[in-house]
Write an enzyme that holds these catalytic residues in place. Structure first.
Site, PDB file in Angstrom:
ATOM      1  N   ASP A 156       0.864  -1.174   0.000  1.00  0.00           N
ATOM      2  CA  ASP A 156       0.000   0.000   0.000  1.00  0.00           C
ATOM      3  C   ASP A 156       0.909   1.235   0.000  1.00  0.00           C
ATOM      4  O   ASP A 156       2.127   1.137   0.175  1.00  0.00           O
ATOM      5  CB  ASP A 156      -0.986  -0.003   1.172  1.00  0.00           C
ATOM      6  CG  ASP A 156      -2.205   0.870   0.853  1.00  0.00           C
ATOM      7  OD1 ASP A 156      -2.147   1.663  -0.096  1.00  0.00           O
ATOM      8  OD2 ASP A 156      -3.222   0.770   1.563  1.00  0.00           O
TER       9      ASP A 156
HETATM   10  C1  BGC Z   1      -5.055   3.209  -0.104  1.00  0.00           C
HETATM   11  C2  BGC Z   1      -5.153   2.171  -1.183  1.00  0.00           C
HETATM   12  C3  BGC Z   1      -5.050   2.829  -2.529  1.00  0.00           C
HETATM   13  C4  BGC Z   1      -3.718   3.567  -2.599  1.00  0.00           C
HETATM   14  C5  BGC Z   1      -3.448   4.210  -3.948  1.00  0.00           C
HETATM   15  C6  BGC Z   1      -3.841   4.108  -0.286  1.00  0.00           C
HETATM   16  O1  BGC Z   1      -3.885   5.201   0.572  1.00  0.00           O
HETATM   17  O2  BGC Z   1      -5.029   2.579   1.153  1.00  0.00           O
HETATM   18  O3  BGC Z   1      -6.352   1.447  -1.053  1.00  0.00           O
HETATM   19  O4  BGC Z   1      -5.156   1.892  -3.555  1.00  0.00           O
HETATM   20  O5  BGC Z   1      -3.723   4.564  -1.608  1.00  0.00           O
HETATM   21  O6  BGC Z   1      -4.247   5.279  -4.167  1.00  0.00           O
END
Ligand code: BGC
Length: 744
Positions: free
Chosen positions: A281
């Site tokens: 993540d």
């Molecule tokens: C989120 C993810 C997301 C990623 C990219 C993160 O803050 O937890 O679910 O895909 O950002 O935007």
């Protein structure tokens, strides 16, 4: 942790897969260590792709890395012109010309927005959910995207957590079915088609259980919950052929998921045979330092790689440290080869090596994005996602003419909030508002007042929290409108940005002065239809006690107002059922239907104190999991169960439409395993069927339960089926009480 799950579909490699592996071998043999690590490096869009190249700062550095082939993927770049410009650098300016994979959060639609995922789950309509994901893939792929960070399959029982809007609710069975449908929708049957995109199941695993519902907080769950509640929807995505998974920000039982070898290598890659790749993540690799699990980002890179995180989203930890770690002998290069192979495999499967610009056709972009077919699909799933919570004396549906209807509430005319969170590619103000939807039926007179302001969810930095507006200056106008109306439609709830990532709440009531407004309007007109717009279960006791009609309309996306109006006027008979329990008070949270029993589960005698309960609140939720009304009624009778010669149990029930109009019903089957070690929940969903019946007709609905479906995962993760007596409950929600028993 030793987990061994049944039901995994493993496919023998076919010709294409073999040749893909051979092509990867050839490519890997040509790649330097840095180029391999580059494939594992992902950046967010860092400069105007079609403008001049950046000359200074981190953007310039990243641009240089891109030209050297030290970037494998980009996120947040969209639109064929932008994607082509960046892809061109990777393909035409780097030594080996390896194309990039372009990721984006296509969570519920792209430019055309469909209902938030929690709402879609309320449809229990797997075909419609799959179609919704297919449409999102069509639009996104036409705009250059070939990878979505969806579906989020985190089960959650805590409405305080803002990200419940992004999942399928509290149940692992429904969650697994929805997860499977979404992956199929995004990926289709052919990943190499320019109209499908790779899916990404997230957040592996346990992210939906943050303590006290507070975003990013510690997760501490036992193996029973992990194996039986959290992991099954992920397994469902692997069975559906999902090509990527994302790990999570949280630490689970003391180990950050990003650094968990048990989850990523042992369960996912070994026991489930997953051969796609895992992306971290956003920054979660370096966040292991904050967790106190790694002393610096170099150590974090080593831990993440060894644990099985293949791609680094935005930490820069891999690109900065992995080469040194290999050279010093601290990390085995074979792990880097494996990660790179996995990433290249998905790129080959997408067909990027054959045509890196296959998602970059400006004509297709123009004719696809926002087209009628996609808008229609959005409307279709929006109607199906609406849940009718209360409808005394059949106030709804409303007559189409002759009425004066007051539409009140800040959300009534809002054209952005219905898009919900995660709608970056959509235009603000592009949703059909409730007011517009109501006005599109010309027969009634529509009056409008905003009544109460609603803070848009922006954090007030001084207080570190959202301060809701306390402005009541429009109350008098709202009361005037209510007085002049035959019926009042109050559109209240949360703004689209009051749920989602980073939007945990401790109060589950209507934010701001909306409750005051509701009660004030009630003083002058009691014929109120409360239309809720929200991204999570809310506490609605007052409304439930006082109002004749309540419609749960979530955040329904681009076609929101039209979908709602069709339900209000009976052109669509509501059929949604809640995918999460609605509590009576925040103090009940986490509240979920499939809880365990206790040693003292029920009141032994009047006045007794020592049993599982609260002094000041009931144990039951206000609205249970699986609950939702229709404009018609259904009767359940003649439940039967017997064992077939093949060992499966055949269960059936008759369902009759006892009302005056056609309607859909989600027939739900729950199971209780009376005695087991470890113990089992009081009830678990094990099947559902969406049926449609004309008035006064009936149907026998059939279910088959295999022996395995009577089993569960033990603490070692092994599927165990224990003999004994099981009660089956069938009905229209999780309080179903028509029962039969079976024995194993
Ligand atoms: C989120 C993810 C997301 C990623 C990219 C993160 O803050 O937890 O679910 O895909 O950002 O935007």
């Amino acid at each position: 942790m030793a987990l061994c799950f049944l039901g995994l579909i493993t496919c023998a490699p076919n010709q294409t897969e073999t040749s893909i592996e051979q092509r990867i071998d050839v490519l890997l043999s040509q790649m330097t260590l840095e180029e391999k690590i580059g494939q594992m490096n992902q950046y967010s869009g860092f400069w105007d792709a079609t403008g001049p190249a950046p000359k200074v700062g981190s953007a310039a550095q990243q641009y240089e890395q891109l030209k050297k082939g030290h970037v494998g993927s980009m996120l947040n770049i969209r639109g064929v012109e932008n994607v082509r410009a960046i892809q061109q650098i990777a393909v035409e300016e780097t030594r080996l010309g390896i194309p990039l994979i372009f990721g984006f959060d296509v969570i519920h639609g792209f430019k055309t927005i469909s209902p938030i995922p929690l709402a879609e789950a309320a449809s229990w309509d797997l075909k419609a959910i799959e179609t919704s994901a297919r449409m999102a893939a069509l639009e996104a792929s036409a705009s250059g995207i070939n990878w979505t960070f969806a579906p989020m399959v985190d089960v959650s029982r805590d409405a305080r957590w803002g990200r419940v809007m992004e999942g399928a609710g509290e149940d692992p069975y429904l969650g697994s079915k929805v997860a499977f449908a979404r992956v199929k929708g995004f990926q289709g049957d052919d990943l190499s088609s320019p109209k499908t995109i790779a899916a990404c199941a997230k957040h592996f695993a346990g992210y939906g259980f943050p303590e006290s519902g507070k975003e990013y907080n510690t997760v501490d769950i036992g193996t029973q919950t992990l194996n039986n509640i959290v992991l099954p929807p992920f397994l469902a995505t692997v069975n559906a052929g999902v090509r990527t998974l994302m790990n999570s920000f949280s630490q689970v039982n003391g180990i950050p998921s990003t650094g968990s070898k048990a989850l990523q290598r042992d369960v996912l890659k070994t026991q489930w045979n997953f051969d796609g790749f895992v992306v971290s993540d956003w920054g979660s690799i370096k966040e292991m330092v904050n967790h106190g699990y790694a002393k610096d980002s170099k150590m974090a890179a080593k831990i993440a790689l060894q644990a099985g995180s293949d791609m680094d989203m935005q930490s820069l930890a891999y690109v900065t440290h992995l080469a040194d770690l290999v050279r010093s002998g601290e990390v085995n290069e074979a792990l880097i080869e494996d990660a790179t192979r996995r990433i290249l495999r998905v790129k080959f499967e997408l067909g990027l090596f054959d045509d890196p610009y296959k998602y970059c056709d400006p004509i297709r972009e123009k004719t696809t994005v926002g087209n009628t077919k996609i808008q229609q699909a959005s409307l279709d799933i929006a109607k199906k996602s609406i849940v009718l919570l209360k409808n005394d004396k059949q106030l709804l549906p409303l007559p189409k003419q002759g009425l004066t209807i007051g539409v009140i509430g800040a959300l009534a005319s809002d054209k952005t909030s219905p898009l919900g969170n995660w709608c970056f590619a959509a235009d603000d103000g592009s949703a059909v508002s409730v007011l517009e939807g109501m006005k599109s039926y010309p027969g009634n007179t529509i009056l409008y007042a905003k009544g109460a302001d609603l803070n848009l969810g922006e954090i007030q930095f001084a207080q570190e929290m959202i301060i809701n507006s306390d402005n009541k200056s429009d109350f008098p106008k709202a009361l005037e409108v209510a007085k002049q109306s035959d019926v009042v439609i109050m559109v209240l709830g949360e703004h689209g940005y009051q749920s989602g990532e980073g939007r945990s709440r401790t109060d589950l009531g209507l934010p701001g002065v909306q409750q005051d407004l509701l009660e004030a309007v009630y003083q002058v007109n009691k014929t109120i239809v409360l239309v809720l717009n929200n991204g999570r279960p809310l506490v609605l006791n007052w409304a439930d006690q006082h109002l004749p009609a309540i419609v749960e309309a979530w955040q329904l996306g681009s076609q929101s107002g039209h979908a709602l109006a069709q339900v209000i006027y009976g052109d669509y008979n509501p059929s949604g059922k809640l995918p999460m329990s609605f509590p009576r008070s925040v103090g009940q949270v986490p509240i979920y239907y499939n809880h365990k029993s206790s040693g003292r589960p029920s009141l032994p005698a009047p006045g007794e104190v020592f049993w599982t309960h609260y002094q000041d609140e009931k144990n039951s939720p206000l609205y249970p999991f699986g609950y939702g009304l229709s404009y018609t009624t259904f009767e359940y009778y003649n439940i039967e169960a017997h064992r077939e010669t093949d060992g499966n149990f055949s269960v059936s029930v008759e369902v009759k439409n006892t009302g005056d109009v056609s309607g859909k019903e989600v027939v739900q089957l729950y199971l209780k395993d009376h005695v087991a070690r470890p113990t089992r929940p009081v009830k678990e969903l094990k099947g559902f069927e969406l049926i449609e019946l004309l008035p006064n007709t009936s149907i026998r609905v059939q279910f088959t339960l295999t022996e395995q479906e009577l089993g569960f995962y033990d603490d070692h993760g092994t599927l165990t089926v224990q003999p004994g007596e099981f009660t089956i409950y069938i009905g229209g929600d999780s309080t179903a009480n028509l029962t039969t028993t079976i024995e194993l």
